[in-house]
Scaffold this motif. Structure first.
Motif, PDB file in Angstrom:
ATOM      1  N   SER A 195       0.967  -1.204  -0.126  1.00 30.23           N
ATOM      2  CA  SER A 195      -0.068   0.047  -0.021  1.00 30.23           C
ATOM      3  C   SER A 195       0.816   1.344  -0.412  1.00 30.23           C
ATOM      4  O   SER A 195       0.261   2.401  -0.515  1.00 30.23           O
ATOM      5  CB  SER A 195      -1.220  -0.052   0.954  1.00 30.23           C
ATOM      6  N   ASN A 196       2.143   1.069   0.423  1.00 31.22           N
ATOM      7  CA  ASN A 196       2.965   2.473   0.460  1.00 31.22           C
ATOM      8  C   ASN A 196       4.001   2.328  -0.662  1.00 31.22           C
ATOM      9  O   ASN A 196       4.919   3.283  -0.731  1.00 31.22           O
ATOM     10  CB  ASN A 196       3.532   2.550   1.768  1.00 31.22           C
ATOM     11  N   SER A 197       4.174   1.286  -1.544  1.00 28.64           N
ATOM     12  CA  SER A 197       4.865   1.418  -2.462  1.00 28.64           C
ATOM     13  C   SER A 197       6.535   1.330  -2.225  1.00 28.64           C
ATOM     14  O   SER A 197       7.112   2.162  -2.923  1.00 28.64           O
ATOM     15  CB  SER A 197       4.530   2.295  -3.570  1.00 28.64           C
ATOM     16  N   HIS A 198       6.676   0.733  -1.317  1.00 27.90           N
ATOM     17  CA  HIS A 198       8.237   0.632  -0.846  1.00 27.90           C
ATOM     18  C   HIS A 198       8.481  -0.728  -0.271  1.00 27.90           C
ATOM     19  O   HIS A 198       7.738  -1.641   0.257  1.00 27.90           O
ATOM     20  CB  HIS A 198       8.663   1.792   0.181  1.00 27.90           C
ATOM     21  N   PRO A 199       9.812  -1.100  -0.344  1.00 32.19           N
ATOM     22  CA  PRO A 199      10.258  -2.191   0.268  1.00 32.19           C
ATOM     23  C   PRO A 199      10.251  -2.324   1.838  1.00 32.19           C
ATOM     24  O   PRO A 199      10.133  -1.404   2.324  1.00 32.19           O
ATOM     25  CB  PRO A 199      11.741  -2.351   0.122  1.00 32.19           C
ATOM     26  N   HIS A 200       9.885  -3.867   2.327  1.00 30.19           N
ATOM     27  CA  HIS A 200       9.794  -3.779   3.676  1.00 30.19           C
ATOM     28  C   HIS A 200      10.463  -5.098   3.925  1.00 30.19           C
ATOM     29  O   HIS A 200       9.998  -6.296   3.479  1.00 30.19           O
ATOM     30  CB  HIS A 200       8.318  -3.999   3.956  1.00 30.19           C
ATOM     31  N   VAL A 201      11.565  -5.107   4.719  1.00 32.86           N
ATOM     32  CA  VAL A 201      12.054  -6.664   5.046  1.00 32.86           C
ATOM     33  C   VAL A 201      11.671  -6.784   6.348  1.00 32.86           C
ATOM     34  O   VAL A 201      11.310  -6.080   7.358  1.00 32.86           O
ATOM     35  CB  VAL A 201      13.716  -6.184   5.222  1.00 32.86           C
ATOM     36  N   ILE A 202      11.361  -8.214   6.529  1.00 32.97           N
ATOM     37  CA  ILE A 202      10.661  -8.824   7.627  1.00 32.97           C
ATOM     38  C   ILE A 202      11.948  -9.847   8.040  1.00 32.97           C
ATOM     39  O   ILE A 202      12.306 -10.759   7.565  1.00 32.97           O
ATOM     40  CB  ILE A 202       9.276  -9.719   7.314  1.00 32.97           C
ATOM     41  N   LEU A 203      12.406  -9.476   9.365  1.00 36.35           N
ATOM     42  CA  LEU A 203      13.729 -10.148   9.975  1.00 36.35           C
ATOM     43  C   LEU A 203      13.079 -11.361  10.807  1.00 36.35           C
ATOM     44  O   LEU A 203      12.396 -10.728  11.680  1.00 36.35           O
ATOM     45  CB  LEU A 203      14.440  -9.284  10.647  1.00 36.35           C
ATOM     46  N   VAL A 204      13.078 -12.636  10.496  1.00 35.25           N
ATOM     47  CA  VAL A 204      12.239 -13.511  11.171  1.00 35.25           C
ATOM     48  C   VAL A 204      13.275 -14.470  11.961  1.00 35.25           C
ATOM     49  O   VAL A 204      14.248 -15.087  11.362  1.00 35.25           O
ATOM     50  CB  VAL A 204      11.452 -14.334  10.019  1.00 35.25           C
ATOM     51  N   SER A 205      13.194 -14.382  13.077  1.00 34.25           N
ATOM     52  CA  SER A 205      14.092 -15.018  13.850  1.00 34.25           C
ATOM     53  C   SER A 205      14.076 -16.533  13.813  1.00 34.25           C
ATOM     54  O   SER A 205      12.628 -17.001  13.676  1.00 34.25           O
ATOM     55  CB  SER A 205      14.051 -14.850  15.476  1.00 34.25           C
ATOM     56  N   PRO A 206      14.955 -17.536  13.734  1.00 34.88           N
ATOM     57  CA  PRO A 206      15.057 -18.630  13.724  1.00 34.88           C
ATOM     58  C   PRO A 206      14.207 -19.321  14.882  1.00 34.88           C
ATOM     59  O   PRO A 206      13.696 -20.793  14.825  1.00 34.88           O
ATOM     60  CB  PRO A 206      16.606 -19.310  13.838  1.00 34.88           C
ATOM     61  N   ALA A 207      13.903 -18.554  16.075  1.00 32.14           N
ATOM     62  CA  ALA A 207      13.137 -19.120  17.224  1.00 32.14           C
ATOM     63  C   ALA A 207      11.751 -19.360  16.713  1.00 32.14           C
ATOM     64  O   ALA A 207      10.772 -20.145  17.133  1.00 32.14           O
ATOM     65  CB  ALA A 207      13.101 -18.014  18.044  1.00 32.14           C
ATOM     66  N   VAL A 208      11.232 -18.773  15.622  1.00 38.22           N
ATOM     67  CA  VAL A 208       9.991 -18.720  15.023  1.00 38.22           C
ATOM     68  C   VAL A 208       9.473 -20.259  14.783  1.00 38.22           C
ATOM     69  O   VAL A 208       8.419 -20.959  14.787  1.00 38.22           O
ATOM     70  CB  VAL A 208       9.550 -17.837  13.862  1.00 38.22           C
ATOM     71  N   TRP A 209      10.711 -21.201  14.110  1.00 37.41           N
ATOM     72  CA  TRP A 209      10.317 -22.445  13.478  1.00 37.41           C
ATOM     73  C   TRP A 209      10.788 -23.474  14.566  1.00 37.41           C
ATOM     74  O   TRP A 209      10.512 -24.666  14.289  1.00 37.41           O
ATOM     75  CB  TRP A 209      11.215 -22.547  12.114  1.00 37.41           C
ATOM     76  N   GLU A 210      11.242 -22.883  15.983  1.00 29.17           N
ATOM     77  CA  GLU A 210      11.655 -24.048  16.531  1.00 29.17           C
ATOM     78  C   GLU A 210      10.640 -24.881  17.318  1.00 29.17           C
ATOM     79  O   GLU A 210       9.328 -24.324  17.478  1.00 29.17           O
ATOM     80  CB  GLU A 210      12.336 -23.177  17.821  1.00 29.17           C
ATOM     81  N   GLY A 211      10.844 -26.193  17.448  1.00 28.59           N
ATOM     82  CA  GLY A 211       9.809 -26.995  18.238  1.00 28.59           C
ATOM     83  C   GLY A 211       8.907 -27.741  17.528  1.00 28.59           C
ATOM     84  O   GLY A 211       7.871 -28.258  18.151  1.00 28.59           O
ATOM     85  N   TYR A 212       8.632 -27.638  16.094  1.00 30.81           N
ATOM     86  CA  TYR A 212       7.519 -28.201  15.389  1.00 30.81           C
ATOM     87  C   TYR A 212       8.224 -29.306  14.616  1.00 30.81           C
ATOM     88  O   TYR A 212       9.331 -29.268  13.976  1.00 30.81           O
ATOM     89  CB  TYR A 212       7.079 -27.097  14.396  1.00 30.81           C
ATOM     90  N   ALA A 213       7.396 -30.285  14.476  1.00 26.88           N
ATOM     91  CA  ALA A 213       7.876 -31.562  13.646  1.00 26.88           C
ATOM     92  C   ALA A 213       7.598 -31.121  12.092  1.00 26.88           C
ATOM     93  O   ALA A 213       6.512 -30.842  12.027  1.00 26.88           O
ATOM     94  CB  ALA A 213       7.089 -32.743  14.296  1.00 26.88           C
TER      95      ALA A 213
END
Ligand SMILES: Cc1ncc(C[n+]2csc(CCOP(=O)(O)OP(=O)(O)O)c2C)c(N)n1
Length: 375
Positions: free
Chosen positions: A149-167
């Motif tokens: 909506s604002n026509s610019h880049p947006h970086v989403i820094l995703v920590s490895p913690a997000v994926w932890e603990g799921y089979a």
């Protein structure tokens, strides 16, 4: 695959946001996410992240909604492109970056860039969001919407913690098959007679004036094209050296119109990776015209190594581009254009015609071009 994994949630968010292309380069921490994305969204694997910025810009200009999914180190390869392309022309791109170097990071080479990324992005004027855990995953949806909506880049820094603990399902190793390389190549390159200006004039006179797209390289090629024939379906590059062919690839992936790219020897040598993606994604509606004056013409004709070392047509062939031709004369160039060759290597003299400045801002170039595509 478990329906409630973080990876599934990310793919659901991408789909809800109508993302149609994902340009990706792997990180170990997101190997499951990448597998799931490839199964659900048209995926363009990259060989260098900067090219993804060019390809995704082309996809967006052509009416698509791209996203990039990469390791955060790749942002180090993208800063110039993000600033000189996305921020300059107001082109959105959500970049989902697996944020390395901070959380449980054992690889020392990740620490320096990883820790400083928030400051680097802030100083570069690039919006970013940090996601530390799965509870914050809705921030991804907000960041994607914010970017478009604002026509610019947006970086989403995703920590490895997000994926932890799921089979999770682990990707199977690929089966590598036998293959052969059949390439016989022998060309003579004659002393140049054409100038770049004459070559561009011939391109403009040969293509379909009302239907075809031209994407012109930065510097004097864009100015010469503007002087010869300004048209709404011309996209003029003002910076981002090396990305013009990647933008053309992105456009040709999402658009039916034929896309002619005017590239240069210096620019192709800066980013030969662009050719690899074109070889891997042969679009029938894309023609790269490599205008080879054996020099960096726009900066004062400093010599490049096409004079002595590298043949651009061979480089294109070695990158998997099959239908290539060389042109020394207007007749040869016209014939190659009418054949819609994938790659035309045009041999010219290092001559710059004095042209007026393009009187449009980057945003005006973009808006005019996108409106012409929508018409
Ligand atoms: C990353 C980067 N390095 C250097 C430059 C300066 N620069 C602008 S145009 C150009 C020359 C491009 O040469 P080529 O692609 O051969 O095209 P020509 O001008 O000869 O048509 C250079 C070096 C730049 N814009 N960006």
């Amino acid at each position: 695959m478990n329906a409630d994994t973080p990876e599934r949630k990310v793919v659901d968010i991408l789909k809800q946001n109508n993302i149609d292309i994902a340009a990706t380069l792997p990180c170990d921490r997101i190997k499951v996410l990448l597998l799931l994305i490839a199964r659900n969204i048209r995926t363009i694997p990259l060989t260098r992240e900067e090219n993804g910025i060019g390809i995704c810009a082309g996809v967006y200009l052509g009416g698509g909604r791209p996203v990039m999914v990469i390791q955060s180190t790749g942002i180090g390869n993208m800063i110039n492109a993000l600033c000189s392309l996305n921020l300059t022309y107001d082109i959105p791109i959500p970049v989902i970056a697996s944020w390395r170097g901070v959380y449980k990071e054992s690889i020392e080479a990740q620490w320096q860039l990883g820790r400083r990324l928030p400051e680097i992005l802030a100083a570069s004027g690039i919006k970013f969001t940090i996601i530390e855990s799965i509870k914050e995953i809705d921030k991804l949806d907000e960041a994607i919407k914010e970017s478009f909506s604002n026509s610019h880049p947006h970086v989403i820094l995703v920590s490895p913690a997000v994926w932890e603990g799921y089979a999770c399902e682990i990707p199977e190793p690929l089966e590598i098959c036998s293959r052969s390389v059949d390439l016989e190549f022998s060309r003579s390159i004659k002393k140049p007679v054409l100038t770049r200006y004459e070559a561009i004039k011939s391109i403009v006179e040969t293509i379909d004036d009302t239907g075809d797209i031209i994407v012109a390289n930065l510097g004097i090629p864009s100015k010469e094209l503007f002087e010869i024939r300004d048209r709404k379906l011309n996209f003029y590059m003002l910076g981002s050296m090396g990305l013009v062919s990647s933008i053309g690839l992105g456009l040709s992936i999402i658009q039916k119109k034929h896309v002619y790219v005017i590239d240069g020897d210096g620019s192709l040598l800066m980013n030969p990776n662009a050719l690899i993606s074109i070889g891997e994604y042969p679009a029938p509606n894309l023609t790269i015209i490599a205008i080879d004056n054996a020099s960096y013409g726009s900066t004062g004709n400093q010599q490049t190594c096409t004079q002595s070392l590298i043949d651009l047509e061979l480089l294109a062939k070695a990158s998997g581009i099959k239908h290539t031709l060389k042109a020394h004369s207007l007749d040869e160039l016209r014939e190659a254009l009418l054949l819609k060759a994938q790659f035309i290597h045009v041999i010219v003299k290092p001559v710059n015609v004095k042209c007026k400045e393009i009187p449009f801002s980057a945003n005006e170039i973009k808006k005019r071009f996108m409106r012409a595509l929508e018409a």
